[in-house]
Design a protein around this motif. Structure first.
Motif, PDB file in Angstrom:
ATOM      1  N   THR A  57       0.935  -1.345   0.063  1.00 47.17           N
ATOM      2  CA  THR A  57       0.072   0.105  -0.050  1.00 47.17           C
ATOM      3  C   THR A  57       0.981   1.403  -0.182  1.00 47.17           C
ATOM      4  N   GLY A  58       2.210   0.940   0.573  1.00 47.93           N
ATOM      5  CA  GLY A  58       3.034   2.143   0.407  1.00 47.93           C
ATOM      6  C   GLY A  58       2.874   2.977   1.730  1.00 47.93           C
ATOM      7  N   ALA A  59       1.896   2.559   2.724  1.00 44.63           N
ATOM      8  CA  ALA A  59       1.560   3.468   3.886  1.00 44.63           C
ATOM      9  C   ALA A  59       2.299   2.958   5.163  1.00 44.63           C
ATOM     10  N   THR A  60       3.249   1.882   4.957  1.00 42.71           N
ATOM     11  CA  THR A  60       4.164   1.421   5.964  1.00 42.71           C
ATOM     12  C   THR A  60       5.383   2.228   6.211  1.00 42.71           C
ATOM     13  N   GLY A  61       5.998   2.642   4.928  1.00 42.89           N
ATOM     14  CA  GLY A  61       7.113   3.412   4.783  1.00 42.89           C
ATOM     15  C   GLY A  61       8.298   2.540   4.634  1.00 42.89           C
ATOM     16  N   HIS A  62       8.107   1.030   4.553  1.00 42.24           N
ATOM     17  CA  HIS A  62       9.031   0.043   4.441  1.00 42.24           C
ATOM     18  C   HIS A  62       9.397  -0.120   3.072  1.00 42.24           C
ATOM     19  N   ALA A  63      10.787  -0.286   2.606  1.00 39.14           N
ATOM     20  CA  ALA A  63      11.126  -0.437   1.204  1.00 39.14           C
ATOM     21  C   ALA A  63      11.236  -2.102   1.226  1.00 39.14           C
ATOM     22  N   GLU A  64      10.911  -2.724  -0.035  1.00 40.10           N
ATOM     23  CA  GLU A  64      11.133  -4.211  -0.070  1.00 40.10           C
ATOM     24  C   GLU A  64      12.742  -3.965  -0.569  1.00 40.10           C
ATOM     25  N   ILE A  65      13.530  -4.929   0.326  1.00 35.69           N
ATOM     26  CA  ILE A  65      14.838  -4.974   0.357  1.00 35.69           C
ATOM     27  C   ILE A  65      15.543  -6.608   0.277  1.00 35.69           C
ATOM     28  N   VAL A  66      16.738  -6.721   0.073  1.00 34.14           N
ATOM     29  CA  VAL A  66      17.348  -7.708   0.216  1.00 34.14           C
ATOM     30  C   VAL A  66      18.375  -7.969   1.302  1.00 34.14           C
ATOM     31  N   ASP A  67      18.477  -8.647   2.168  1.00 31.09           N
ATOM     32  CA  ASP A  67      19.403  -8.566   3.115  1.00 31.09           C
ATOM     33  C   ASP A  67      20.416  -9.876   2.852  1.00 31.09           C
ATOM     34  N   VAL A  68      21.639  -9.312   2.518  1.00 28.70           N
ATOM     35  CA  VAL A  68      22.679 -10.048   1.878  1.00 28.70           C
ATOM     36  C   VAL A  68      23.572 -10.470   2.768  1.00 28.70           C
ATOM     37  N   LEU A  69      24.111 -11.821   3.110  1.00 28.36           N
ATOM     38  CA  LEU A  69      25.294 -12.185   3.920  1.00 28.36           C
ATOM     39  C   LEU A  69      26.214 -12.700   3.206  1.00 28.36           C
ATOM     40  N   PHE A  70      27.650 -11.808   3.307  1.00 25.32           N
ATOM     41  CA  PHE A  70      28.372 -11.958   2.369  1.00 25.32           C
ATOM     42  C   PHE A  70      29.855 -12.164   2.825  1.00 25.32           C
ATOM     43  N   ASP A  71      30.850 -12.988   2.244  1.00 25.49           N
ATOM     44  CA  ASP A  71      32.158 -12.815   2.691  1.00 25.49           C
ATOM     45  C   ASP A  71      33.201 -11.944   2.117  1.00 25.49           C
ATOM     46  N   PRO A  72      33.500 -10.685   2.582  1.00 27.57           N
ATOM     47  CA  PRO A  72      34.147  -9.865   2.074  1.00 27.57           C
ATOM     48  C   PRO A  72      35.811 -10.128   1.505  1.00 27.57           C
ATOM     49  N   GLN A  73      36.058 -11.354   2.077  1.00 29.05           N
ATOM     50  CA  GLN A  73      37.349 -11.798   1.255  1.00 29.05           C
ATOM     51  C   GLN A  73      37.228 -12.450  -0.139  1.00 29.05           C
ATOM     52  N   ILE A  74      35.953 -12.654  -0.328  1.00 30.49           N
ATOM     53  CA  ILE A  74      35.408 -13.272  -1.773  1.00 30.49           C
ATOM     54  C   ILE A  74      35.012 -11.900  -2.693  1.00 30.49           C
ATOM     55  N   VAL A  75      33.899 -11.170  -2.268  1.00 31.16           N
ATOM     56  CA  VAL A  75      33.299 -10.172  -2.893  1.00 31.16           C
ATOM     57  C   VAL A  75      33.116  -8.848  -1.743  1.00 31.16           C
ATOM     58  N   SER A  76      33.597  -7.853  -2.267  1.00 30.98           N
ATOM     59  CA  SER A  76      33.551  -6.712  -1.561  1.00 30.98           C
ATOM     60  C   SER A  76      32.125  -6.175  -1.392  1.00 30.98           C
ATOM     61  N   PHE A  77      32.097  -5.102  -0.380  1.00 31.11           N
ATOM     62  CA  PHE A  77      30.705  -4.453  -0.507  1.00 31.11           C
ATOM     63  C   PHE A  77      30.597  -3.384  -1.398  1.00 31.11           C
ATOM     64  N   ARG A  78      31.859  -2.951  -2.059  1.00 31.54           N
ATOM     65  CA  ARG A  78      31.942  -2.001  -3.345  1.00 31.54           C
ATOM     66  C   ARG A  78      31.469  -2.878  -4.592  1.00 31.54           C
ATOM     67  N   ASP A  79      31.773  -4.116  -4.622  1.00 28.68           N
ATOM     68  CA  ASP A  79      31.439  -4.882  -5.721  1.00 28.68           C
ATOM     69  C   ASP A  79      30.090  -5.139  -5.568  1.00 28.68           C
ATOM     70  N   LEU A  80      29.326  -5.221  -4.333  1.00 29.30           N
ATOM     71  CA  LEU A  80      27.837  -5.529  -4.342  1.00 29.30           C
ATOM     72  C   LEU A  80      27.135  -4.287  -4.910  1.00 29.30           C
ATOM     73  N   LEU A  81      27.638  -3.095  -4.482  1.00 28.75           N
ATOM     74  CA  LEU A  81      27.055  -1.888  -4.726  1.00 28.75           C
ATOM     75  C   LEU A  81      27.141  -1.485  -6.260  1.00 28.75           C
ATOM     76  N   GLU A  82      28.306  -1.921  -6.800  1.00 29.34           N
ATOM     77  CA  GLU A  82      28.506  -1.771  -8.503  1.00 29.34           C
ATOM     78  C   GLU A  82      27.182  -2.428  -9.137  1.00 29.34           C
ATOM     79  N   ILE A  83      27.226  -3.736  -8.793  1.00 20.95           N
ATOM     80  CA  ILE A  83      26.208  -4.475  -9.248  1.00 20.95           C
ATOM     81  C   ILE A  83      24.830  -3.982  -9.211  1.00 20.95           C
ATOM     82  N   PHE A  84      24.432  -3.371  -7.830  1.00 14.22           N
ATOM     83  CA  PHE A  84      23.397  -2.637  -7.430  1.00 14.22           C
ATOM     84  C   PHE A  84      23.019  -1.630  -8.469  1.00 14.22           C
ATOM     85  N   PHE A  85      23.975  -0.711  -8.765  1.00 12.26           N
ATOM     86  CA  PHE A  85      23.675   0.462  -9.605  1.00 12.26           C
ATOM     87  C   PHE A  85      23.576  -0.072 -11.021  1.00 12.26           C
TER      88      PHE A  85
END
Length: 190
Positions: A57-85
């Motif tokens: 409804t849009g009334a709750t103020g929540h966003a649909e999200i994904v909560d990702v658990l990752f190993d930063p030794q394999i994939v960086s947060f920056r990598d995840l953001l570059e994919i996101f964009f």
């Protein structure tokens, strides 16, 4: 477990991202090397224990999200953001394609000061590169309580690849990711 076993365990991090329908993001992030889990959910609203029907409804103020658990030794947060964009349009306020409402906003919920700094850097780099003709409107805010979505939303694309929305919207985003980020695809998805 003894102390030496604990030292060998990877220190996992969380990334919580909203960029339209969570089915799209989930399908992409599940295929990335170093990602241990992806949970579709809701964040950023006022209602405790939101339901899909209420969030839509849009009334709750929540966003649909994904909560990702990752190993930063394999994939960086920056990598995840570059994919996101690449897989969503960060210049549209409160919508992606035909999905309209605040629940579809572009948002990065950060779990540390370091993540906030990286997110701001990536957005600044995007703005500087002028890759988009409009300004990036992605919100960068501290992660609130994350609410997992109902079970039927989890692994949605994997379970329903021939569903109309999955074929028309999710599959093209997944294809775009796979074409641009081949080096980050987990071996089982190669």
């Amino acid at each position: 477990m003894n102390e030496s076993d604990d030292k060998n365990q990877p220190q996992l991090e969380r990334a919580t991202l909203g960029g339209g329908c969570f089915w799209c993001l989930e399908a992409v992030y599940q295929q990335i090397s170093g990602v241990k889990s992806v949970v579709s959910g809701y964040a950023g609203g006022a209602q405790p224990k939101p339901s899909y029907e209420a969030v839509c409804t849009g009334a709750t103020g929540h966003a649909e999200i994904v909560d990702v658990l990752f190993d930063p030794q394999i994939v960086s947060f920056r990598d995840l953001l570059e994919i996101f964009f690449v897989i969503h349009d960060p210049t549209t306020l409160n919508y992606q394609g035909n999905d309209h409402g605040t629940q579809y906003r572009s948002v990065i919920f950060t779990h540390s000061e370091e993540q906030a700094n990286i997110a701001h850097e990536v957005v600044a780099e995007l703005e500087q590169s002028q890759i988009y003709s409009s300004p990036v409107v992605t919100q960068i805010v501290t992660a609130p309580t994350i609410f997992p979505a109902e079970d039927y939303h989890q692994n949605y694309f994997q379970q329903h690849p021939n569903q109309g929305y999955c074929m028309a919207v999710v599959a093209p985003k997944l294809a775009k990711f796979r074409a641009k980020f081949k080096a980050l695809i987990a071996p089982q998805y190669s």
